[in-house]
Structures are given as C-alpha cells and as structure tokens.
Design a protein around this motif. Structure first.
Motif, mmCIF file in Angstrom:
data_model
loop_
_atom_site.group_PDB
_atom_site.id
_atom_site.type_symbol
_atom_site.label_atom_id
_atom_site.label_comp_id
_atom_site.label_asym_id
_atom_site.label_seq_id
_atom_site.Cartn_x
_atom_site.Cartn_y
_atom_site.Cartn_z
ATOM 1 N N SER A 334 0.825 -1.204 0.000
ATOM 2 C CA SER A 334 0.000 0.000 0.000
ATOM 3 C C SER A 334 0.859 1.254 0.000
ATOM 4 C CB SER A 334 -0.923 0.000 1.223
ATOM 5 O OG SER A 334 -1.794 -1.098 1.212
ATOM 6 N N VAL A 335 1.884 1.268 0.829
ATOM 7 C CA VAL A 335 2.763 2.442 0.893
ATOM 8 C C VAL A 335 3.476 2.656 -0.433
ATOM 9 C CG1 VAL A 335 4.825 3.384 1.994
ATOM 10 C CG2 VAL A 335 3.048 2.347 3.395
ATOM 11 N N LEU A 336 3.936 1.578 -1.046
ATOM 12 C CA LEU A 336 4.610 1.715 -2.339
ATOM 13 C C LEU A 336 3.672 2.271 -3.403
ATOM 14 C CD1 LEU A 336 6.778 -1.539 -2.513
ATOM 15 C CD2 LEU A 336 7.582 0.814 -2.245
ATOM 16 N N PHE A 337 2.458 1.753 -3.454
ATOM 17 C CA PHE A 337 1.509 2.218 -4.460
ATOM 18 C C PHE A 337 1.122 3.676 -4.249
ATOM 19 C CE2 PHE A 337 0.545 -2.234 -5.669
ATOM 20 C CZ PHE A 337 0.563 -2.065 -7.045
ATOM 21 N N ALA A 338 1.156 4.137 -3.011
ATOM 22 C CA ALA A 338 0.827 5.535 -2.750
ATOM 23 C C ALA A 338 2.049 6.432 -2.913
ATOM 24 C CB ALA A 338 0.247 5.685 -1.347
ATOM 25 N N ALA A 339 3.215 5.970 -2.457
ATOM 26 C CA ALA A 339 4.382 6.846 -2.374
ATOM 27 C C ALA A 339 5.028 7.110 -3.732
ATOM 28 C CB ALA A 339 5.408 6.253 -1.416
ATOM 29 N N VAL A 340 5.179 6.080 -4.542
ATOM 30 C CA VAL A 340 5.918 6.259 -5.799
ATOM 31 C C VAL A 340 5.242 7.276 -6.717
ATOM 32 C CG1 VAL A 340 6.718 5.103 -7.894
ATOM 33 C CG2 VAL A 340 7.008 3.993 -5.665
ATOM 34 N N VAL A 343 5.238 10.930 -4.959
ATOM 35 C CA VAL A 343 6.512 11.648 -5.017
ATOM 36 C C VAL A 343 6.780 12.147 -6.434
ATOM 37 C CG1 VAL A 343 9.017 11.376 -4.792
ATOM 38 C CG2 VAL A 343 7.491 10.442 -3.035
ATOM 39 N N SER A 344 6.445 11.333 -7.425
ATOM 40 C CA SER A 344 6.620 11.772 -8.816
ATOM 41 C C SER A 344 5.769 12.996 -9.124
ATOM 42 C CB SER A 344 6.247 10.630 -9.772
ATOM 43 O OG SER A 344 7.039 9.492 -9.541
ATOM 44 N N LEU A 345 4.556 13.018 -8.588
ATOM 45 C CA LEU A 345 3.675 14.161 -8.823
ATOM 46 C C LEU A 345 4.199 15.412 -8.139
ATOM 47 C CD1 LEU A 345 1.052 14.911 -10.258
ATOM 48 C CD2 LEU A 345 -0.162 14.421 -8.129
ATOM 49 N N VAL A 346 4.765 15.256 -6.951
ATOM 50 C CA VAL A 346 5.340 16.405 -6.265
ATOM 51 C C VAL A 346 6.497 16.985 -7.078
ATOM 52 C CG1 VAL A 346 6.602 17.150 -4.202
ATOM 53 C CG2 VAL A 346 4.628 15.642 -3.977
ATOM 54 N N CYS A 347 7.297 16.117 -7.658
ATOM 55 C CA CYS A 347 8.476 16.577 -8.408
ATOM 56 C C CYS A 347 8.122 17.163 -9.769
ATOM 57 C CB CYS A 347 9.453 15.407 -8.595
ATOM 58 S SG CYS A 347 10.157 14.780 -7.050
#
Length: 465
Positions: A334-340, A343-347
């Motif tokens: 769950s964390v991987l599916f949310a974080a990756v 973070v890409s969207l933030v960048c």
C-alpha cells in the motif's frame, strides 16, 4: 485411503474451501483493483481539461463543492454496507446461505426504504434550503443553477445507496475481481456519457447528469446479474427478513455508521473549508491536484478492501498467522503504491498541470507534498483497519476519528486563513498522525487478542505480493 467424490461432496462447504484459494483470490483482487483504479484514474484526467473550460471556474468550483458534500453523505447507508460485509464473511466461510440471505434481505429492504424517504424529503424541502449560502456561491452562478446541481447530485447518490450494496456482497463472497471489473465499467460508462454530451455541445447540467447517472445504472445491472445468475440462494426476499438477524446487522452497522459519519466529515471538509475561507475561485486550484492525489487514495482503498472479507474468513477459522503475514505485506504494498506516484507528482506536477490544463492553476509544491503525505499515512494504516473491520472492532477507530475531527477542522480553517490552501492537507496529516494512528495500532492488537488461534493453527501459504 483417499475419499471418493461422494465423500468429498458430502463435506461441509467450509471444509471444502481451502485457505490457499483465499490468497489467490486476494492477489486477483489486487490486480483487478489496479485495473479498475487505472480506469478511474484516467477518466478524471480526460474530463478535467474538457469540463473545466466548458463550465468555467465558478460553475466548476460549485460542482466540485457539491461533490464534496455528497462525499460527506457517504454515511447515508447507516453503516449497513460495512456491517453486511462483516457479517457475510463468516457465512461464506461456513456455507450458511440461509443466514446470509437474511442479512442481505434485511440490508436491501432497510436501505431501499431509507433512500426513497430521503429523496422525498430532499425534494419537498428543496426550496427552503439556502443553497447559495451553503456553497458560498458568487459570480456568474445563479441560485437556480446551484439548487438544480445540488438536487441532481444528491438524488443520484441516494438512488445509488441501496444499489451499491452489491459491491459489498460480491466482496464478502470473494468475487473481488468481478466487482472491480464492474466498477471499471461504471467509470468508462460515465466517461463515455460525458464525452458524448460535451461533443454535442449540450448544457453543462447534462454533463453533470451523465456523470452521476453512470454508477447507479451499472450497479443495477450488476445486481440483477449477481442474484439471478450466480447466487440465487442468497438473493433478497421479503420473507427472508428475520427480526433477530436484522437486529444483529443493525447493531454492528450502527457503530460503522457513526465512524463513517465522523470520517466523512473529517476527510471531505477540505473543499468546503477552502470555499468559505478563500472563496470558490480558490477551490479549483485546490481540487484539481487533490482529485488527482485522491485517485491514489482510492487505489489504496481498492487493493485493501478485499482484505476485509478475507480477514473475516481467516479469523473465523482461527488462522491468525495468515492475518499477520498478509497485513505486513499489504502495508508495504500500500505504501509503495501511494508513495511512488505521489513523489513523482510532487516533483513533476507543475509541468503536468501546465501541459494538461487549459486553465492555469497554482502549482504550489507545498500543496502537492501535503496531499502526498496525507495519502501515504492513510495507506500505511489501511491494512490494519481491514483486520479490525473484519472482526467488527469499531470503537478504537471511532475514538481516533472523533479526536481527528475535533482537532483538524479548526486547524484547517485557521491554516487556510493564515497560509492558504496548501496548509490544509498538512494540518490533516499532522492531526491524523496524532489521533487516528495510535487508535489504529491499538485496535489491531486488540482484534488479534480477541481472536485466539486454535491449539494447532493450520499453516497457510503466505500471500505473494
């Protein structure tokens, strides 16, 4: 000597359902959840650049504010959907179709009557509600438009309340993959209808009608297919409604109802807070990135909800080892599916919005980062909530969410006033970590303590993720 076909057929249904099948069904559910959420993710991406200039900033902001209000009304099923899924999982594990039909019949009867009554009250009182004040409407949006848009969205939502029960029934009966496919069909149907209305140059109100009509239509077709073709033995019937079964379901559902009310108010208040503090013009700048990040949250929910009935079946069999292992693995997933993607969207979100949207919005990285943190924290706790939901352990969640609501709403209001819309998700994430997180950890441990394993717990093949 091995048993013959007759002996195997004579065994109870619960003895013939092997735990490894649960793991395979869970993997299938996660895979189809990705497909379903992928479709749900693409649909708003396609629609926003079409509908935002088609509506205009103020009218689009009003539509999103009404959608937020509808989101707050997700408790309209009185928790019966959640209670039904919790009660049906042990029925499925033990093959008790008679009790399952009682639960299903009671839930459908109660929600159908409730939805009809609420629709009647809504339209009878429509002229007495100050819709423009409720949504802080100004600019080019008229009072008549505000009233009609609110009524259309709320009516479609109420019609869908009993129809949406089919998703809970399918999940409880381990048909997560099929349910996810139906949800993808609903997203595609809504997308197709909206594109057709926009292409024809029709009224923006018809765009809204097309958008809100798709879910109840698809759920109606799914309901007919499931109960008439696949599971006739549990389809709702008036004569199957039993007072004792209905009371058991209602008592558990009442707790889920209170939790859902508090959770809906706490998580859907952002748009309304911003509308009142900063005005409708600020809503569009907030809601576009918020909706994009919310797709990640919905993805996390979709891949974890199959855990709810699967954990219910495992707990009914006393297989705590499977529950613990699966919870750990699903937390990481769950964390991987949310974080990756977050973070890409933030960048790179500013470039995406500049290329994607015909109407410029604020590209505040602090807003994007706050939304990312908000959804990552929720993703980490979601598997533990699924264990508690499966066992009907609701009080720890209720305590955590009540504390969150009391702390976050004033914090978001003052945060938006002092620092702008970017402060809202940060305040929410901090409040969540202080209140809901400890409640989730306590409730998870309490659930496992309440469900002691048999003396010789059967080892189960761990889920591969």
């Amino acid at each position: 000597m091995s048993d013959g076909p007759a002996e195997r057929a004579a065994r109870p249904l619960s003895a013939r359902r092997r735990p490894p099948d649960r793991s395979r069904r869970l993997v299938s559910g996660v895979a189809t959840a990705l497909l379903s959420r992928g479709v749900g993710f693409v649909a708003p991406i396609v629609l926003v650049p079409l509908t935002l200039p088609y509506f205009g900033t103020d009218l689009y902001g009003l539509w999103m504010a009404v959608v937020a209000l509808v989101g707050m009304a997700s408790f309209a099923d009185l928790g019966l959907g959640s209670g039904l899924m919790t009660k049906l999982a042990p029925c499925y594990a033990h093959g008790d179709d008679r009790r399952a039909q009682g639960y299903v019949s009671s839930a459908y009867l109660a929600l159908s009557l409730l939805a009809a009554a609420m629709i009647a009250v809504l339209w009878l009182l429509a002229d007495t509600i100050a819709w423009t004040s409720l949504f802080n409407v100004a600019g080019e949006v008229t009072q008549a438009q505000t009233r009609l848009i609110a009524l259309l969205c709320l009516t479609a939502f109420l019609v869908n309340v009993p129809l949406a029960l089919i998703t809970r029934v399918q999940y409880a009966y381990q048909q997560v993959g099929r349910s996810n496919i139906w949800q993808a069909v609903a997203s595609l149907t809504g997308l197709g209808l909206v594109l057709a209305v926009v292409a024809a140059g029709l009224s923006p109100l018809l765009v809204i009608v097309a958008s809100v009509a798709a879910p109840p239509l698809v759920n109606a077709v799914n309901t007919v297919w499931f109960f008439r073709r696949a599971h006739r033995t549990i389809r709702p019937r008036l004569r199957a409604v039993d007072a004792r079964t209905a009371w058991e379901l209602t008592r558990l559902s009442g707790l889920f109802f209170v939790v859902t009310v508090v959770m809906s108010l706490g998580t859907n208040a952002d748009t309304l807070v911003i509308a009142h503090v900063l005005g409708l013009s600020a809503v569009a700048g907030f809601v576009v990135p918020a909706k994009l990040l919310a797709q990640l949250g919905q993805l996390v929910v979709l891949i974890n909800v199959p855990l709810w009935p699967a954990n219910g079946e495992a707990l009914a069999r006393g297989q705590l080892g499977w529950v613990r292992r699966t919870t750990r693995r699903m937390t990481v997933l769950s964390v991987l599916f949310a974080a990756v993607p977050a973070v890409s969207l933030v960048c790179f979100g500013d470039r995406l919005f500049a290329a994607w949207l015909p109407v410029p919005i604020d590209d505040d990285r602090w807003l994007l980062a706050g939304l990312a943190v908000w959804w990552i924290i929720q993703a980490a706790l979601s598997p533990r909530f699924m264990v508690q939901n499966a066992a009907g352990v609701v009080v720890p969640q209720l305590v955590g969410w009540v504390a969150f609501l009391a702390l976050s709403i004033p914090g978001k209001w003052y945060g938006a006033r002092w620092f702008g819309a970017a402060a809202v998700p940060w305040v929410g994430a901090a409040g969540y970590a202080l209140t809901v997180l400890p409640a989730a950890l306590y409730g998870y441990r309490r659930t496992l303590r309440r469900s002691p394993a048999p003396a010789q717990e059967r080892e189960v093949e761990p889920i591969a993720v």
